[in-house]
Design a protein around this motif. Structure first.
Motif, PDB file in Angstrom:
ATOM      1  N   ASP A 129     -11.141  20.930   4.402  1.00  0.00           N
ATOM      2  CA  ASP A 129     -12.330  20.104   5.267  1.00  0.00           C
ATOM      3  C   ASP A 129     -11.586  18.909   5.808  1.00  0.00           C
ATOM      4  OD1 ASP A 129     -14.182  18.563   7.350  1.00  0.00           O
ATOM      5  OD2 ASP A 129     -15.408  18.068   5.708  1.00  0.00           O
ATOM      6  N   GLU A 130     -10.653  19.956   7.254  1.00  0.00           N
ATOM      7  CA  GLU A 130      -9.583  18.854   7.797  1.00  0.00           C
ATOM      8  C   GLU A 130      -9.093  18.169   7.022  1.00  0.00           C
ATOM      9  OE1 GLU A 130     -12.518  16.186  10.654  1.00  0.00           O
ATOM     10  OE2 GLU A 130     -13.489  17.634  11.472  1.00  0.00           O
ATOM     11  N   GLY A 131      -8.193  18.882   5.837  1.00  0.00           N
ATOM     12  CA  GLY A 131      -7.498  17.978   5.043  1.00  0.00           C
ATOM     13  C   GLY A 131      -7.866  17.819   3.889  1.00  0.00           C
ATOM     14  N   VAL A 132      -8.638  18.079   3.459  1.00  0.00           N
ATOM     15  CA  VAL A 132     -10.024  17.153   2.449  1.00  0.00           C
ATOM     16  C   VAL A 132     -10.416  18.460   1.471  1.00  0.00           C
ATOM     17  CG1 VAL A 132     -11.494  15.378   1.671  1.00  0.00           C
ATOM     18  CG2 VAL A 132      -9.986  14.607   3.466  1.00  0.00           C
ATOM     19  N   ALA A 133      -9.996  18.389   0.029  1.00  0.00           N
ATOM     20  CA  ALA A 133     -10.700  19.822  -0.650  1.00  0.00           C
ATOM     21  C   ALA A 133     -12.030  19.324  -0.669  1.00  0.00           C
ATOM     22  CB  ALA A 133      -9.464  19.337  -1.855  1.00  0.00           C
ATOM     23  N   GLU A 184       0.876  -0.812  -0.183  1.00  0.00           N
ATOM     24  CA  GLU A 184       0.137  -0.180   0.234  1.00  0.00           C
ATOM     25  C   GLU A 184       1.174   0.925  -0.176  1.00  0.00           C
ATOM     26  OE1 GLU A 184      -2.418  -0.113   3.311  1.00  0.00           O
ATOM     27  OE2 GLU A 184      -3.885  -1.941   2.509  1.00  0.00           O
ATOM     28  N   ALA A 185       1.163   2.348  -0.977  1.00  0.00           N
ATOM     29  CA  ALA A 185       1.248   3.732  -0.723  1.00  0.00           C
ATOM     30  C   ALA A 185       0.709   4.378  -0.590  1.00  0.00           C
ATOM     31  CB  ALA A 185       1.307   3.921  -2.797  1.00  0.00           C
ATOM     32  N   ALA A 186       1.623   5.159   0.404  1.00  0.00           N
ATOM     33  CA  ALA A 186       1.429   6.492   1.300  1.00  0.00           C
ATOM     34  C   ALA A 186       0.930   7.544  -0.192  1.00  0.00           C
ATOM     35  CB  ALA A 186       2.070   6.735   2.330  1.00  0.00           C
ATOM     36  N   PRO A 187      -0.957   8.406   0.219  1.00  0.00           N
ATOM     37  CA  PRO A 187      -1.452   8.875  -0.017  1.00  0.00           C
ATOM     38  C   PRO A 187      -1.091  10.501  -0.487  1.00  0.00           C
ATOM     39  CG  PRO A 187      -2.733   9.232   1.312  1.00  0.00           C
ATOM     40  CD  PRO A 187      -1.122   7.627   1.488  1.00  0.00           C
ATOM     41  N   ASN A 188      -0.631  11.168  -2.046  1.00  0.00           N
ATOM     42  CA  ASN A 188       0.161  12.056  -2.146  1.00  0.00           C
ATOM     43  C   ASN A 188      -0.804  13.737  -1.391  1.00  0.00           C
ATOM     44  OD1 ASN A 188       2.537  11.101  -3.249  1.00  0.00           O
ATOM     45  ND2 ASN A 188       1.948  10.487  -5.078  1.00  0.00           N
ATOM     46  N   ASN A 197      -4.067  25.916  -7.172  1.00  0.00           N
ATOM     47  CA  ASN A 197      -4.439  25.057  -7.267  1.00  0.00           C
ATOM     48  C   ASN A 197      -5.685  24.616  -7.563  1.00  0.00           C
ATOM     49  OD1 ASN A 197      -1.306  24.430  -7.299  1.00  0.00           O
ATOM     50  ND2 ASN A 197      -1.026  24.044  -5.338  1.00  0.00           N
ATOM     51  N   VAL A 198      -6.219  25.009  -7.410  1.00  0.00           N
ATOM     52  CA  VAL A 198      -8.532  25.800  -7.672  1.00  0.00           C
ATOM     53  C   VAL A 198      -8.938  25.325  -9.289  1.00  0.00           C
ATOM     54  CG1 VAL A 198      -8.353  26.885  -6.337  1.00  0.00           C
ATOM     55  CG2 VAL A 198      -8.616  27.399  -8.511  1.00  0.00           C
ATOM     56  N   ASN A 199      -7.699  24.932 -10.299  1.00  0.00           N
ATOM     57  CA  ASN A 199      -8.030  24.192 -11.470  1.00  0.00           C
ATOM     58  C   ASN A 199      -7.600  23.023 -11.340  1.00  0.00           C
ATOM     59  OD1 ASN A 199      -8.765  26.654 -12.694  1.00  0.00           O
ATOM     60  ND2 ASN A 199      -6.747  27.815 -13.002  1.00  0.00           N
ATOM     61  N   THR A 200      -6.457  22.124 -10.773  1.00  0.00           N
ATOM     62  CA  THR A 200      -6.195  20.884 -10.501  1.00  0.00           C
ATOM     63  C   THR A 200      -6.545  20.340  -9.262  1.00  0.00           C
ATOM     64  OG1 THR A 200      -4.545  21.631  -9.584  1.00  0.00           O
ATOM     65  CG2 THR A 200      -4.020  21.511 -12.514  1.00  0.00           C
ATOM     66  N   LEU A 201      -7.241  20.822  -8.701  1.00  0.00           N
ATOM     67  CA  LEU A 201      -7.348  19.498  -7.765  1.00  0.00           C
ATOM     68  C   LEU A 201      -8.791  19.048  -7.952  1.00  0.00           C
ATOM     69  CD1 LEU A 201      -7.671  22.149  -4.596  1.00  0.00           C
ATOM     70  CD2 LEU A 201      -6.067  19.944  -4.742  1.00  0.00           C
ATOM     71  N   GLN A 202      -8.679  18.072  -7.419  1.00  0.00           N
ATOM     72  CA  GLN A 202     -10.486  17.320  -7.571  1.00  0.00           C
ATOM     73  C   GLN A 202     -10.669  17.045  -6.451  1.00  0.00           C
ATOM     74  OE1 GLN A 202     -11.562  16.070 -10.295  1.00  0.00           O
ATOM     75  NE2 GLN A 202      -9.774  17.089 -11.613  1.00  0.00           N
ATOM     76  N   ASP A 203     -11.979  16.997  -6.316  1.00  0.00           N
ATOM     77  CA  ASP A 203     -12.991  16.907  -5.268  1.00  0.00           C
ATOM     78  C   ASP A 203     -12.117  15.427  -3.876  1.00  0.00           C
ATOM     79  OD1 ASP A 203     -15.234  17.561  -3.483  1.00  0.00           O
ATOM     80  OD2 ASP A 203     -16.152  15.593  -3.449  1.00  0.00           O
ATOM     81  N   GLY A 204     -12.185  15.369  -2.882  1.00  0.00           N
ATOM     82  CA  GLY A 204     -11.895  14.531  -2.358  1.00  0.00           C
ATOM     83  C   GLY A 204     -10.279  14.319  -1.556  1.00  0.00           C
ATOM     84  N   ASP A 205      -9.324  15.398  -2.812  1.00  0.00           N
ATOM     85  CA  ASP A 205      -8.185  14.634  -2.701  1.00  0.00           C
ATOM     86  C   ASP A 205      -7.666  15.228  -1.687  1.00  0.00           C
ATOM     87  OD1 ASP A 205      -7.947  14.289  -5.405  1.00  0.00           O
ATOM     88  OD2 ASP A 205      -6.994  16.242  -6.135  1.00  0.00           O
TER      89      ASP A 205
END
Length: 404
Positions: free
Chosen positions: A354-358, A32-36, A389-397
């Motif tokens: 939201d506590e470390g989640v976009a 299991e890779a650690a999430p970026n 980075n609002v144009n590259t972020l995904q919901d839940g990143d």
């Protein structure tokens, strides 16, 4: 037994750490890779004070409009403009055939000269008649004196009745000649008046024809852009017929319709912001130039004109726009920096930490000013809004907040 139990626990922990699983007697190993995490900067959504704003739909209109038309009728022999062309007041736009008018001018000039000659002749005749009148008066005076002497001689018996009657006849003839001379003077004076009247009439006629000749050149009634051209070479242009329009668009008016309930909030000279476009939006400064004194009888709204300088003349009549007029009252609204905003008209979004989640939020926006955008819905006060980075972020990143 204790050593073996400890060893078993270690093995289980090791297998758990390396992701070893056993399926149907087969052993598989997964890693299991650690999430970026995405490094972002954030800004807090805050309340700001906003002046109350009245918003209206508007249509752009020329600030002035002049009709291109002729004061005389005639055949069009030259057209010197096209729609969209910029012209200055007094520029030549159309030329009409002027030959008939020139012919009438030549005839009128001849009549004027003849009338002036008649005045001169009548004045000479008057001088001659006045000279003759003086002679006739002398003749009368001499005849009267001669008659008086003859009468004295007749009364003294020195001469005959025939001689007295002859003297009387001489007096009568002299007086008759005097009256004729007076009549000639009156005739000469009347001739002078008639000739002078003919001169005046010829001068008026010549002036009218000269003005008509000048009017065969139709010029721009004001400075602006040519529109609604309706003339072609060779056609007959009637007096007063609209052959085109010149519209002044610098300044230009954004015309709005104001409900009676809002009238108390508007005044002439008040600042306004004119917004044009739906995708590439442009903003222009304006001021309220005029407010109609009475409402439309049907719609019960007041027409109001907002003046925009439009120095580069990019705004054109007929374009739709929106007008925001800032009032005197204030209110609190939620605002975030414009860097947080992504998307396009009608589909704007922001990301909230939201506590470390976009977390992606759909928002409706209001006024944009001084680097801030009003958020009407979708974000509440105190939310940590991501601004990079609002144009590259995904919901839940997953995100990591940085300060620099």
């Amino acid at each position: 037994m204790t050593k073996m139990r400890v060893l078993a626990i270690v093995i289980v922990l090791a297998l758990a750490g390396t992701g070893v699983t056993t399926i149907m007697g087969k052993t598989e190993k997964t890693i299991e890779a650690a999430p970026n995490k995405v490094s972002v900067k954030v800004s807090e959504a805050k309340n700001v004070i906003k002046n109350s704003t009245l918003s209206y739909k508007a249509s752009l209109e020329a600030s002035q409009e002049g009709i291109v038309s002729g004061k005389v009728g005639g055949k069009v022999v030259q057209v010197m403009f096209e729609n969209g062309q910029y012209v200055s007041q007094g520029d030549t736009l159309i030329k009409l055939d002027d030959q008939d008018i020139k012919n009438h001018i030549a005839s009128s000039e001849a009549k004027l000269k003849a009338s002036e000659s008649q005045v001169t002749s009548s004045e000479s005749q008057l001088v001659s008649s006045q000279t003759g009148l003086q002679k006739m008066q002398l003749s009368v005076d001499n005849a009267v004196r001669t008659y008086d002497r003859t009468k004295e001689l007749f009364d003294g018996g020195a001469i005959s009745m025939v001689e007295l009657e002859s003297a009387e006849t001489t007096v009568s003839n002299a007086k008759s000649d005097l009256e004729s001379a007076k009549a000639n003077i009156e005739t000469s004076k009347a001739s002078i008046k008639t000739a002078q009247a003919n001169v005046t009439a010829a001068q008026v006629d010549l002036k009218i024809l000269t003005n008509s000749l000048a009017d065969t050149i139709i010029t721009a009634p004001l400075t602006g852009i040519i529109d609604e051209k309706s003339v072609s070479l060779g056609q007959y242009a009637n007096v007063g017929a609209a052959l085109g329009k010149v519209k002044t668009i610098s300044p230009i008016y954004a015309v709005i319709e104001v409900d009676q309930n809002d009238m108390s909030s508007l005044k002439i000279g008040q600042s306004a912001k004119v917004k044009v476009g739906s995708i590439d939006i442009n903003y222009y400064d304006g001021i309220i130039k005029s407010i109609e004194a009475s409402a439309d009888a049907t719609s019960r709204v007041f027409r109001c004109k907002v003046e925009v300088a439009n120095l580069d003349q990019t705004l054109k009549p007929g374009i739709y726009a929106n007008v925001d007029i800032v009032g005197d009252q204030t209110s609190e609204v939620i605002a975030v920096t414009t860097d947080a905003l992504s998307g396009n008209q009608g589909n704007y979004t922001v990301f909230v930490n939201d506590e470390g989640v976009a977390r992606k939020r759909i928002v409706s926006i209001g006024e944009i000013a001084k680097g801030l955008v009003e958020i009407k819905d979708g974000v509440k006060k105190g939310d940590s809004v991501i601004i990079t980075n609002v144009n590259t972020l995904q919901d839940g990143d997953e995100v990591s907040v940085v300060t620099e």
